[in-house]
Scaffold this motif. Structure first.
Motif, PDB file in Angstrom:
ATOM      1  N   LEU A  67       0.824  -1.211   0.000  1.00 43.37           N
ATOM      2  CA  LEU A  67       0.000   0.000   0.000  1.00 43.37           C
ATOM      3  C   LEU A  67       0.860   1.263   0.000  1.00 43.37           C
ATOM      4  CD1 LEU A  67      -2.778  -1.178   2.457  1.00 43.37           C
ATOM      5  CD2 LEU A  67      -2.901  -1.025  -0.041  1.00 43.37           C
ATOM      6  N   TYR A  68       1.960   1.236   0.733  1.00 49.76           N
ATOM      7  CA  TYR A  68       2.870   2.386   0.745  1.00 49.76           C
ATOM      8  C   TYR A  68       3.476   2.614  -0.643  1.00 49.76           C
ATOM      9  CZ  TYR A  68       7.136   5.051   1.258  1.00 49.76           C
ATOM     10  OH  TYR A  68       8.133   5.975   1.078  1.00 49.76           O
ATOM     11  N   GLY A  78       0.498  -3.995  -7.594  1.00 50.58           N
ATOM     12  CA  GLY A  78       0.832  -4.673  -6.345  1.00 50.58           C
ATOM     13  C   GLY A  78      -0.383  -5.162  -5.581  1.00 50.58           C
ATOM     14  N   TRP A  79      -1.520  -4.521  -5.770  1.00 51.29           N
ATOM     15  CA  TRP A  79      -2.740  -4.890  -5.055  1.00 51.29           C
ATOM     16  C   TRP A  79      -3.137  -6.343  -5.282  1.00 51.29           C
ATOM     17  CZ3 TRP A  79      -6.748  -6.757  -7.852  1.00 51.29           C
ATOM     18  CH2 TRP A  79      -6.721  -6.505  -9.224  1.00 51.29           C
ATOM     19  N   VAL A  80      -2.722  -6.927  -6.413  1.00 52.67           N
ATOM     20  CA  VAL A  80      -3.144  -8.307  -6.699  1.00 52.67           C
ATOM     21  C   VAL A  80      -2.580  -9.308  -5.684  1.00 52.67           C
ATOM     22  CG1 VAL A  80      -3.408  -7.865  -9.167  1.00 52.67           C
ATOM     23  CG2 VAL A  80      -1.279  -8.820  -8.334  1.00 52.67           C
ATOM     24  N   VAL A  81      -1.525  -8.926  -4.965  1.00 54.94           N
ATOM     25  CA  VAL A  81      -0.954  -9.856  -3.993  1.00 54.94           C
ATOM     26  C   VAL A  81      -1.687  -9.835  -2.659  1.00 54.94           C
ATOM     27  CG1 VAL A  81       1.310  -9.603  -5.086  1.00 54.94           C
ATOM     28  CG2 VAL A  81       0.825  -8.361  -2.974  1.00 54.94           C
ATOM     29  N   LEU A  82      -2.498  -8.816  -2.402  1.00 54.44           N
ATOM     30  CA  LEU A  82      -3.142  -8.712  -1.101  1.00 54.44           C
ATOM     31  C   LEU A  82      -4.033  -9.910  -0.763  1.00 54.44           C
ATOM     32  CD1 LEU A  82      -3.821  -4.869  -0.975  1.00 54.44           C
ATOM     33  CD2 LEU A  82      -1.930  -6.163   0.054  1.00 54.44           C
ATOM     34  N   LEU A  86      -3.643 -14.129   2.267  1.00 55.68           N
ATOM     35  CA  LEU A  86      -4.515 -15.024   3.039  1.00 55.68           C
ATOM     36  C   LEU A  86      -4.517 -16.439   2.489  1.00 55.68           C
ATOM     37  CD1 LEU A  86      -7.519 -12.595   3.585  1.00 55.68           C
ATOM     38  CD2 LEU A  86      -5.694 -13.168   5.194  1.00 55.68           C
ATOM     39  N   VAL A  87      -4.651 -16.574   1.192  1.00 52.37           N
ATOM     40  CA  VAL A  87      -4.676 -17.901   0.549  1.00 52.37           C
ATOM     41  C   VAL A  87      -3.991 -17.779  -0.786  1.00 52.37           C
ATOM     42  CG1 VAL A  87      -6.159 -19.701  -0.428  1.00 52.37           C
ATOM     43  CG2 VAL A  87      -6.839 -18.556   1.672  1.00 52.37           C
ATOM     44  N   PRO A  88      -2.955 -18.507  -1.057  1.00 54.89           N
ATOM     45  CA  PRO A  88      -2.373 -19.574  -0.258  1.00 54.89           C
ATOM     46  C   PRO A  88      -1.456 -19.110   0.858  1.00 54.89           C
ATOM     47  CG  PRO A  88      -1.242 -19.481  -2.345  1.00 54.89           C
ATOM     48  CD  PRO A  88      -2.334 -18.439  -2.384  1.00 54.89           C
ATOM     49  N   GLY A  89      -0.860 -17.895   0.767  1.00 53.89           N
ATOM     50  CA  GLY A  89      -0.034 -17.453   1.877  1.00 53.89           C
ATOM     51  C   GLY A  89       0.973 -16.388   1.505  1.00 53.89           C
ATOM     52  N   VAL A  90       1.693 -15.952   2.516  1.00 51.69           N
ATOM     53  CA  VAL A  90       2.647 -14.857   2.386  1.00 51.69           C
ATOM     54  C   VAL A  90       3.769 -15.196   1.404  1.00 51.69           C
ATOM     55  CG1 VAL A  90       4.240 -13.356   3.643  1.00 51.69           C
ATOM     56  CG2 VAL A  90       2.098 -14.050   4.707  1.00 51.69           C
ATOM     57  N   ALA A  91       4.234 -16.431   1.405  1.00 50.17           N
ATOM     58  CA  ALA A  91       5.337 -16.803   0.509  1.00 50.17           C
ATOM     59  C   ALA A  91       4.961 -16.569  -0.953  1.00 50.17           C
ATOM     60  CB  ALA A  91       5.730 -18.265   0.723  1.00 50.17           C
ATOM     61  N   THR A  92       3.770 -16.960  -1.336  1.00 49.13           N
ATOM     62  CA  THR A  92       3.317 -16.763  -2.713  1.00 49.13           C
ATOM     63  C   THR A  92       3.126 -15.280  -3.010  1.00 49.13           C
ATOM     64  OG1 THR A  92       2.237 -18.910  -2.682  1.00 49.13           O
ATOM     65  CG2 THR A  92       1.519 -17.366  -4.374  1.00 49.13           C
ATOM     66  N   ALA A  93       2.487 -14.559  -2.084  1.00 49.77           N
ATOM     67  CA  ALA A  93       2.245 -13.132  -2.284  1.00 49.77           C
ATOM     68  C   ALA A  93       3.556 -12.360  -2.399  1.00 49.77           C
ATOM     69  CB  ALA A  93       1.400 -12.584  -1.133  1.00 49.77           C
ATOM     70  N   PHE A  94       4.505 -12.656  -1.518  1.00 49.56           N
ATOM     71  CA  PHE A  94       5.784 -11.951  -1.525  1.00 49.56           C
ATOM     72  C   PHE A  94       6.555 -12.241  -2.809  1.00 49.56           C
ATOM     73  CE2 PHE A  94      10.271 -11.594   0.215  1.00 49.56           C
ATOM     74  CZ  PHE A  94      10.297 -10.219   0.151  1.00 49.56           C
ATOM     75  N   LEU A  96       5.350 -13.075  -5.759  1.00 50.83           N
ATOM     76  CA  LEU A  96       4.717 -12.375  -6.876  1.00 50.83           C
ATOM     77  C   LEU A  96       4.991 -10.872  -6.811  1.00 50.83           C
ATOM     78  CD1 LEU A  96       3.002 -12.461  -9.406  1.00 50.83           C
ATOM     79  CD2 LEU A  96       0.972 -12.336  -7.949  1.00 50.83           C
ATOM     80  N   TYR A  97       4.969 -10.294  -5.609  1.00 55.64           N
ATOM     81  CA  TYR A  97       5.224  -8.862  -5.488  1.00 55.64           C
ATOM     82  C   TYR A  97       6.644  -8.519  -5.931  1.00 55.64           C
ATOM     83  CZ  TYR A  97       5.073  -4.082  -3.898  1.00 55.64           C
ATOM     84  OH  TYR A  97       5.114  -2.708  -3.868  1.00 55.64           O
ATOM     85  N   LEU A  98       7.608  -9.343  -5.570  1.00 56.36           N
ATOM     86  CA  LEU A  98       8.981  -9.091  -6.014  1.00 56.36           C
ATOM     87  C   LEU A  98       9.092  -9.112  -7.533  1.00 56.36           C
ATOM     88  CD1 LEU A  98      11.114 -11.083  -3.423  1.00 56.36           C
ATOM     89  CD2 LEU A  98      10.861  -8.604  -3.617  1.00 56.36           C
ATOM     90  N   VAL A  99       8.392 -10.029  -8.165  1.00 58.37           N
ATOM     91  CA  VAL A  99       8.436 -10.097  -9.627  1.00 58.37           C
ATOM     92  C   VAL A  99       7.713  -8.899 -10.243  1.00 58.37           C
ATOM     93  CG1 VAL A  99       7.695 -11.440 -11.641  1.00 58.37           C
ATOM     94  CG2 VAL A  99       8.779 -12.584  -9.701  1.00 58.37           C
ATOM     95  N   ILE A 100       6.595  -8.492  -9.657  1.00 57.32           N
ATOM     96  CA  ILE A 100       5.887  -7.303 -10.157  1.00 57.32           C
ATOM     97  C   ILE A 100       6.817  -6.096 -10.123  1.00 57.32           C
ATOM     98  CG2 ILE A 100       4.077  -5.616  -9.585  1.00 57.32           C
ATOM     99  CD1 ILE A 100       2.332  -8.044  -8.761  1.00 57.32           C
ATOM    100  N   ARG A 101       7.519  -5.907  -9.022  1.00 60.95           N
ATOM    101  CA  ARG A 101       8.466  -4.788  -8.917  1.00 60.95           C
ATOM    102  C   ARG A 101       9.628  -4.956  -9.883  1.00 60.95           C
ATOM    103  NH1 ARG A 101      11.083  -2.652  -4.989  1.00 60.95           N
ATOM    104  NH2 ARG A 101      10.438  -0.596  -5.594  1.00 60.95           N
ATOM    105  N   SER A 102      10.101  -6.178 -10.049  1.00 58.05           N
ATOM    106  CA  SER A 102      11.226  -6.446 -10.936  1.00 58.05           C
ATOM    107  C   SER A 102      10.884  -6.125 -12.386  1.00 58.05           C
ATOM    108  CB  SER A 102      11.637  -7.917 -10.812  1.00 58.05           C
ATOM    109  OG  SER A 102      12.525  -8.292 -11.812  1.00 58.05           O
ATOM    110  N   ARG A 103       9.643  -6.317 -12.736  1.00 59.73           N
ATOM    111  CA  ARG A 103       9.213  -6.102 -14.124  1.00 59.73           C
ATOM    112  C   ARG A 103       8.732  -4.683 -14.381  1.00 59.73           C
ATOM    113  NH1 ARG A 103       6.383 -11.760 -15.958  1.00 59.73           N
ATOM    114  NH2 ARG A 103       8.280 -12.985 -15.682  1.00 59.73           N
ATOM    115  N   GLY A 104       9.085  -3.767 -13.517  1.00 58.02           N
ATOM    116  CA  GLY A 104       8.750  -2.379 -13.775  1.00 58.02           C
ATOM    117  C   GLY A 104       7.461  -1.943 -13.141  1.00 58.02           C
ATOM    118  N   GLY A 105       7.041  -2.610 -12.066  1.00 53.85           N
ATOM    119  CA  GLY A 105       5.830  -2.210 -11.367  1.00 53.85           C
ATOM    120  C   GLY A 105       5.964  -0.858 -10.699  1.00 53.85           C
ATOM    121  N   ALA A 106       7.180  -0.385 -10.559  1.00 50.96           N
ATOM    122  CA  ALA A 106       7.383   0.925  -9.928  1.00 50.96           C
ATOM    123  C   ALA A 106       7.594   1.980 -11.011  1.00 50.96           C
ATOM    124  CB  ALA A 106       8.597   0.881  -9.000  1.00 50.96           C
ATOM    125  N   VAL A 107       6.831   3.038 -10.921  1.00 56.58           N
ATOM    126  CA  VAL A 107       6.954   4.122 -11.890  1.00 56.58           C
ATOM    127  C   VAL A 107       8.205   4.944 -11.618  1.00 56.58           C
ATOM    128  CG1 VAL A 107       5.842   6.210 -12.764  1.00 56.58           C
ATOM    129  CG2 VAL A 107       4.470   4.196 -12.273  1.00 56.58           C
TER     130      VAL A 107
END
Length: 110
Positions: A67-68, A78-82, A86-94, A96-107
């Motif tokens: 969110l920050y 990034g919202w798609v990981v929220l 919960l399901v399946p868990g933090v490991a999957t969400a984290f 995916l978020y790293l890959v989103i950022r790696s692929r230019g998710g940050a402006v």
């Protein structure tokens, strides 16, 4: 390590957790149908309680980070990981978020 290798390894770890979750957790959950009991089972002893609390707080920290970065750095999807926290868990969400950022998710990175 190349970016491609990084993304592959992170996604493989997240997918590996998802598969393990589906094999270990889902069958007993479907059998009992007790979601509250399944959550409570993560706190059956002090060791399980410590790991469960660590995981829950990591999920909260990841949600705060997502969110920050949405507002501060323009991370767009990034919202798609929220819900994945919960399901399946933090490991999957984290992962995916790293890959989103790696692929230019940050402006911007300011």
């Amino acid at each position: 390590m190349t970016k491609r290798t990084f993304e592959f390894l992170v996604l493989a770890a997240g997918l590996g957790f998802t598969i393990a979750f589906m094999i270990i957790v889902v069958p007993p959950l479907l059998e009992s149908g007790d979601i509250i009991g399944a959550f409570g089972a993560g706190f059956v002893n002090p060791y399980a309680s410590g790991y469960s609390l660590d995981t829950i707080l990591c999920g909260v920290i990841l949600a705060i980070w997502v969110l920050y970065e949405r507002s501060a750095h323009g991370v767009t999807h990034g919202w798609v990981v929220l819900p994945l926290i919960l399901v399946p868990g933090v490991a999957t969400a984290f992962a995916l978020y790293l890959v989103i950022r790696s692929r230019g998710g940050a402006v911007s990175n300011t």
